[in-house]
Design a protein around this motif. Structure first.
Motif, PDB file in Angstrom:
ATOM      1  N   ILE A 142       0.835  -1.198   0.000  1.00 48.51           N
ATOM      2  CA  ILE A 142       0.000   0.000   0.000  1.00 48.51           C
ATOM      3  C   ILE A 142       0.872   1.251   0.000  1.00 48.51           C
ATOM      4  CG2 ILE A 142      -1.803  -1.225   1.275  1.00 48.51           C
ATOM      5  CD1 ILE A 142      -1.020   0.521   3.722  1.00 48.51           C
ATOM      6  N   ALA A 143       0.192   2.393  -0.162  1.00 47.50           N
ATOM      7  CA  ALA A 143       0.831   3.717  -0.087  1.00 47.50           C
ATOM      8  C   ALA A 143       1.952   3.872  -1.101  1.00 47.50           C
ATOM      9  CB  ALA A 143       1.354   3.975   1.332  1.00 47.50           C
ATOM     10  N   GLU A 182      -1.372  10.304   8.924  1.00 44.70           N
ATOM     11  CA  GLU A 182      -2.391   9.379   9.424  1.00 44.70           C
ATOM     12  C   GLU A 182      -1.906   7.934   9.349  1.00 44.70           C
ATOM     13  OE1 GLU A 182      -7.162   8.417   8.763  1.00 44.70           O
ATOM     14  OE2 GLU A 182      -6.106   9.741   7.394  1.00 44.70           O
ATOM     15  N   LEU A 183      -1.232   7.581   8.237  1.00 44.36           N
ATOM     16  CA  LEU A 183      -0.691   6.236   8.102  1.00 44.36           C
ATOM     17  C   LEU A 183       0.409   5.979   9.129  1.00 44.36           C
ATOM     18  CD1 LEU A 183      -0.482   3.525   6.669  1.00 44.36           C
ATOM     19  CD2 LEU A 183       1.028   4.600   4.976  1.00 44.36           C
ATOM     20  N   LEU A 184       1.283   6.957   9.330  1.00 43.95           N
ATOM     21  CA  LEU A 184       2.342   6.806  10.323  1.00 43.95           C
ATOM     22  C   LEU A 184       1.763   6.622  11.730  1.00 43.95           C
ATOM     23  CD1 LEU A 184       4.916   9.487   9.106  1.00 43.95           C
ATOM     24  CD2 LEU A 184       5.065   7.006   8.848  1.00 43.95           C
ATOM     25  N   ALA A 185       0.688   7.350  12.030  1.00 48.84           N
ATOM     26  CA  ALA A 185       0.049   7.223  13.338  1.00 48.84           C
ATOM     27  C   ALA A 185      -0.576   5.839  13.505  1.00 48.84           C
ATOM     28  CB  ALA A 185      -1.009   8.312  13.517  1.00 48.84           C
ATOM     29  N   PHE A 186      -1.197   5.334  12.442  1.00 45.96           N
ATOM     30  CA  PHE A 186      -1.796   4.000  12.487  1.00 45.96           C
ATOM     31  C   PHE A 186      -0.712   2.946  12.690  1.00 45.96           C
ATOM     32  CE2 PHE A 186      -3.649   0.120  10.851  1.00 45.96           C
ATOM     33  CZ  PHE A 186      -4.985   0.189  11.236  1.00 45.96           C
ATOM     34  N   PHE A 187       0.398   3.105  11.979  1.00 47.19           N
ATOM     35  CA  PHE A 187       1.535   2.190  12.093  1.00 47.19           C
ATOM     36  C   PHE A 187       2.099   2.198  13.514  1.00 47.19           C
ATOM     37  CE2 PHE A 187       6.155   1.532  11.880  1.00 47.19           C
ATOM     38  CZ  PHE A 187       6.251   0.335  11.182  1.00 47.19           C
ATOM     39  N   THR A 226       9.308   9.763   1.779  1.00 49.47           N
ATOM     40  CA  THR A 226      10.016  10.634   0.842  1.00 49.47           C
ATOM     41  C   THR A 226       9.138  11.826   0.519  1.00 49.47           C
ATOM     42  OG1 THR A 226      11.155   8.742  -0.167  1.00 49.47           O
ATOM     43  CG2 THR A 226      11.094  10.789  -1.436  1.00 49.47           C
ATOM     44  N   LEU A 227       9.636  13.034   0.732  1.00 53.90           N
ATOM     45  CA  LEU A 227       8.865  14.231   0.407  1.00 53.90           C
ATOM     46  C   LEU A 227       8.856  14.442  -1.098  1.00 53.90           C
ATOM     47  CD1 LEU A 227       9.992  16.747   3.179  1.00 53.90           C
ATOM     48  CD2 LEU A 227       7.898  15.368   3.077  1.00 53.90           C
ATOM     49  N   GLU A 228       7.643  14.625  -1.640  1.00 53.45           N
ATOM     50  CA  GLU A 228       7.485  14.861  -3.067  1.00 53.45           C
ATOM     51  C   GLU A 228       7.217  16.331  -3.367  1.00 53.45           C
ATOM     52  OE1 GLU A 228       7.707  12.579  -5.491  1.00 53.45           O
ATOM     53  OE2 GLU A 228       8.026  10.838  -4.202  1.00 53.45           O
ATOM     54  N   ARG A 268       5.565  10.357  -0.106  1.00 52.62           N
ATOM     55  CA  ARG A 268       5.389   8.966  -0.518  1.00 52.62           C
ATOM     56  C   ARG A 268       6.019   8.068   0.546  1.00 52.62           C
ATOM     57  NH1 ARG A 268       4.968   7.137  -5.779  1.00 52.62           N
ATOM     58  NH2 ARG A 268       5.715   9.170  -6.509  1.00 52.62           N
ATOM     59  N   VAL A 269       5.276   7.025   0.943  1.00 47.60           N
ATOM     60  CA  VAL A 269       5.799   6.018   1.863  1.00 47.60           C
ATOM     61  C   VAL A 269       6.323   4.863   1.024  1.00 47.60           C
ATOM     62  CG1 VAL A 269       5.261   4.366   3.695  1.00 47.60           C
ATOM     63  CG2 VAL A 269       4.247   6.646   3.732  1.00 47.60           C
TER      64      VAL A 269
END
Length: 206
Positions: A50-51, A62-67, A187-189, A195-196
């Motif tokens: 994903i991601a 939000e994904l980092l917090a879920f992780f 990675t900052l886009e 992007r994860v």
């Protein structure tokens, strides 16, 4: 038993994911050149990535917090597989006759939700609350005529079906999954997008 959190990964965080089924097959080549193939797995296991696409930094956070809340690979969670989340085809409408889950014997009331893939049956342990429909001998039961355990997928009827009566069900479900990594790199886009990389998920047995 390993830790499992009854929370679903938000679908928007998995948009654009890739995934499929893996099997484990042991192949032994005999001296004659013939092969002997066996598998220790009765069911396949799903994997997803994903991601993979650039997304807003708020979604990355939000994904980092879920992780972080799951402790990386430590705790399992619910995941909606976009290719396989119904008792029928993904584009279909579930009905109470989609999947056979057992037959009555005049005494048994509890039946495990399952989904058939040809001759292979997959245990459905994480049904979506409010989506389960049940029929007995072709007659659709009222929602008040049964209960569903959302954490195990066991359906309990108020009245035991008569001997030989087919018990069927339709439902939506989540796959029990966990992160297959203990590290997420971002990675900052741009100023507001990122992007994860390599965020892998794997199905777990519960």
């Amino acid at each position: 038993m390993s830790e499992f959190h009854e929370v679903r990964l938000p679908a928007r965080l998995a948009f654009g994911c890739t995934g499929g089924i893996e099997r484990r097959t042991e192949v032994v080549t005999l001296a004659s050149g013939f092969e002997r193939r066996t598998s220790p797995w009765s069911q396949g296991r799903r994997r997803w990535l994903i991601a993979t696409a650039a997304r807003p930094l708020d979604e990355i956070a939000e994904l980092l917090a879920f992780f972080e809340a799951r402790g990386g690979r430590l705790a399992g969670f619910r995941f909606r597989d976009p290719a396989d989340f119904k008792s029928c085809a993904p584009s279909g409408v579930t009905t109470a006759g989609d999947q056979a889950i057992g037959a009555g014997d005049g005494a048994r009331k509890a039946f495990q939700l399952v989904k058939a893939y040809g001759t292979v049956s997959r245990t459905i342990a994480k049904p979506v609350v409010g989506t389960v429909k049940v029929s007995v001998a072709g007659v659709v039961l009222a929602a008040s005529a049964f209960t569903v355990e959302a954490t195990t997928g066991v359906v309990t009827l108020n009245v035991a079906p008569a001997a030989g009566a087919a018990v069927k069900a339709g439902f939506e479900f989540d796959a029990p999954a966990r992160f297959d990594t203990d590290r997420l790199d971002v990675t900052l886009e741009g100023f507001a997008a990122g992007r994860v990389t390599a965020c892998a998920l794997v199905e777990v047995r519960v």
